[in-house]
Scaffold this motif. Structure first.
Motif, PDB file in Angstrom:
ATOM      1  N   UNK A   2       0.862  -1.191   0.000  1.00 28.05           N
ATOM      2  CA  UNK A   2       0.000   0.000   0.000  1.00 28.05           C
ATOM      3  C   UNK A   2       0.895   1.237   0.000  1.00 28.05           C
ATOM      4  N   UNK A   3       0.591   2.192  -0.879  1.00 31.80           N
ATOM      5  CA  UNK A   3       1.400   3.392  -1.044  1.00 31.80           C
ATOM      6  C   UNK A   3       0.603   4.609  -0.582  1.00 31.80           C
ATOM      7  N   UNK A  20       8.254   5.762 -11.489  1.00 31.64           N
ATOM      8  CA  UNK A  20       7.108   4.861 -11.465  1.00 31.64           C
ATOM      9  C   UNK A  20       5.844   5.601 -11.914  1.00 31.64           C
ATOM     10  N   UNK A  21       5.750   5.910 -13.203  1.00 33.71           N
ATOM     11  CA  UNK A  21       4.616   6.690 -13.702  1.00 33.71           C
ATOM     12  C   UNK A  21       3.272   5.964 -13.620  1.00 33.71           C
ATOM     13  N   UNK A  22       3.299   4.650 -13.439  1.00 36.39           N
ATOM     14  CA  UNK A  22       2.056   3.904 -13.274  1.00 36.39           C
ATOM     15  C   UNK A  22       1.443   4.142 -11.891  1.00 36.39           C
ATOM     16  N   UNK A  23       2.273   4.562 -10.948  1.00 36.86           N
ATOM     17  CA  UNK A  23       1.828   4.719  -9.562  1.00 36.86           C
ATOM     18  C   UNK A  23       1.757   6.186  -9.137  1.00 36.86           C
ATOM     19  N   UNK A  24       2.672   7.015  -9.638  1.00 33.02           N
ATOM     20  CA  UNK A  24       2.756   8.408  -9.196  1.00 33.02           C
ATOM     21  C   UNK A  24       2.590   9.390 -10.354  1.00 33.02           C
ATOM     22  N   UNK A  25       2.069  10.543 -10.017  1.00 34.49           N
ATOM     23  CA  UNK A  25       1.969  11.655 -10.957  1.00 34.49           C
ATOM     24  C   UNK A  25       2.151  12.934 -10.148  1.00 34.49           C
ATOM     25  N   UNK A  26       2.112  14.066 -10.829  1.00 33.78           N
ATOM     26  CA  UNK A  26       2.184  15.362 -10.158  1.00 33.78           C
ATOM     27  C   UNK A  26       0.968  16.175 -10.555  1.00 33.78           C
ATOM     28  N   UNK A  27       0.428  16.923  -9.595  1.00 28.11           N
ATOM     29  CA  UNK A  27      -0.715  17.783  -9.899  1.00 28.11           C
ATOM     30  C   UNK A  27      -0.236  19.084 -10.533  1.00 28.11           C
ATOM     31  N   UNK A  28      -1.136  20.010 -10.751  1.00 26.68           N
ATOM     32  CA  UNK A  28      -0.793  21.280 -11.405  1.00 26.68           C
ATOM     33  C   UNK A  28       0.215  22.108 -10.616  1.00 26.68           C
ATOM     34  N   UNK A  29       0.307  21.858  -9.314  1.00 26.37           N
ATOM     35  CA  UNK A  29       1.275  22.568  -8.474  1.00 26.37           C
ATOM     36  C   UNK A  29       2.599  21.817  -8.361  1.00 26.37           C
ATOM     37  N   UNK A  30       2.698  20.663  -9.027  1.00 22.61           N
ATOM     38  CA  UNK A  30       3.923  19.876  -8.990  1.00 22.61           C
ATOM     39  C   UNK A  30       4.007  18.913  -7.822  1.00 22.61           C
ATOM     40  N   UNK A  39      -0.551  -0.847  -5.807  1.00 23.81           N
ATOM     41  CA  UNK A  39      -0.008  -1.254  -7.110  1.00 23.81           C
ATOM     42  C   UNK A  39       0.304  -2.750  -7.170  1.00 23.81           C
ATOM     43  N   UNK A  40       0.395  -3.243  -8.398  1.00 19.01           N
ATOM     44  CA  UNK A  40       0.731  -4.651  -8.625  1.00 19.01           C
ATOM     45  C   UNK A  40       2.125  -4.954  -8.086  1.00 19.01           C
ATOM     46  N   UNK A  41       2.318  -6.184  -7.688  1.00 14.76           N
ATOM     47  CA  UNK A  41       3.593  -6.621  -7.127  1.00 14.76           C
ATOM     48  C   UNK A  41       4.744  -6.380  -8.102  1.00 14.76           C
ATOM     49  N   UNK A  47       8.489   1.309  -7.134  1.00 15.03           N
ATOM     50  CA  UNK A  47       7.892   2.078  -6.039  1.00 15.03           C
ATOM     51  C   UNK A  47       8.886   2.265  -4.896  1.00 15.03           C
ATOM     52  N   UNK A  48       9.593   1.197  -4.540  1.00 18.98           N
ATOM     53  CA  UNK A  48      10.579   1.295  -3.458  1.00 18.98           C
ATOM     54  C   UNK A  48      11.718   2.233  -3.839  1.00 18.98           C
ATOM     55  N   UNK A  49      12.135   2.201  -5.089  1.00 21.91           N
ATOM     56  CA  UNK A  49      13.182   3.114  -5.542  1.00 21.91           C
ATOM     57  C   UNK A  49      12.687   4.561  -5.492  1.00 21.91           C
ATOM     58  N   UNK A  50      11.451   4.792  -5.905  1.00 23.93           N
ATOM     59  CA  UNK A  50      10.886   6.141  -5.845  1.00 23.93           C
ATOM     60  C   UNK A  50      10.844   6.637  -4.397  1.00 23.93           C
ATOM     61  N   UNK A  51      10.432   5.775  -3.483  1.00 22.16           N
ATOM     62  CA  UNK A  51      10.382   6.159  -2.068  1.00 22.16           C
ATOM     63  C   UNK A  51      11.772   6.453  -1.535  1.00 22.16           C
ATOM     64  N   UNK A  52      12.734   5.640  -1.922  1.00 21.69           N
ATOM     65  CA  UNK A  52      14.104   5.811  -1.452  1.00 21.69           C
ATOM     66  C   UNK A  52      14.738   7.098  -1.980  1.00 21.69           C
ATOM     67  N   UNK A  53      14.424   7.462  -3.206  1.00 21.44           N
ATOM     68  CA  UNK A  53      15.030   8.649  -3.815  1.00 21.44           C
ATOM     69  C   UNK A  53      14.255   9.940  -3.583  1.00 21.44           C
ATOM     70  N   UNK A  54      13.110   9.847  -2.950  1.00 21.17           N
ATOM     71  CA  UNK A  54      12.311  11.042  -2.665  1.00 21.17           C
ATOM     72  C   UNK A  54      13.078  11.961  -1.697  1.00 21.17           C
ATOM     73  N   UNK A  55      13.413  13.183  -2.121  1.00 23.64           N
ATOM     74  CA  UNK A  55      14.216  14.059  -1.272  1.00 23.64           C
ATOM     75  C   UNK A  55      13.513  14.506   0.014  1.00 23.64           C
TER      76      UNK A  55
END
Length: 63
Positions: A2-3, A20-30, A39-41, A47-55
């Motif tokens: 669960x994300x 991970x464009x299948x799981x995340x996007x950005x709104x008009x404010x970024x 998301x699927x397994x 997803x884990x890489x995106x979480x790890x690299x999130x500043x």
């Protein structure tokens, strides 16, 4: 898996949407938006890489 995110902490770097464009996007404010809260397994590594690299450490992944 669960994300969730803490949008108030998001700095809009966009790494999650690029990794991970299948799981995340950005709104008009970024700010991050979650497209698939459960998301699927096969997307786990992305997803884990995106979480790890999130500043701002906005992304949470729970099993």
């Amino acid at each position: 898996m669960r994300v969730t995110t803490e949008r108030a902490r998001c700095v809009g770097s966009g790494q999650c949407a690029l990794l991970s464009p299948e799981v995340f996007d950005q709104d008009d404010d970024g700010l991050v938006t979650v497209l698939r809260e459960e998301p699927a397994e096969e997307l786990r590594e992305q997803v884990l890489q995106a979480a790890d690299l999130c500043p701002s450490r906005t992304i949470r992944v729970r099993d």
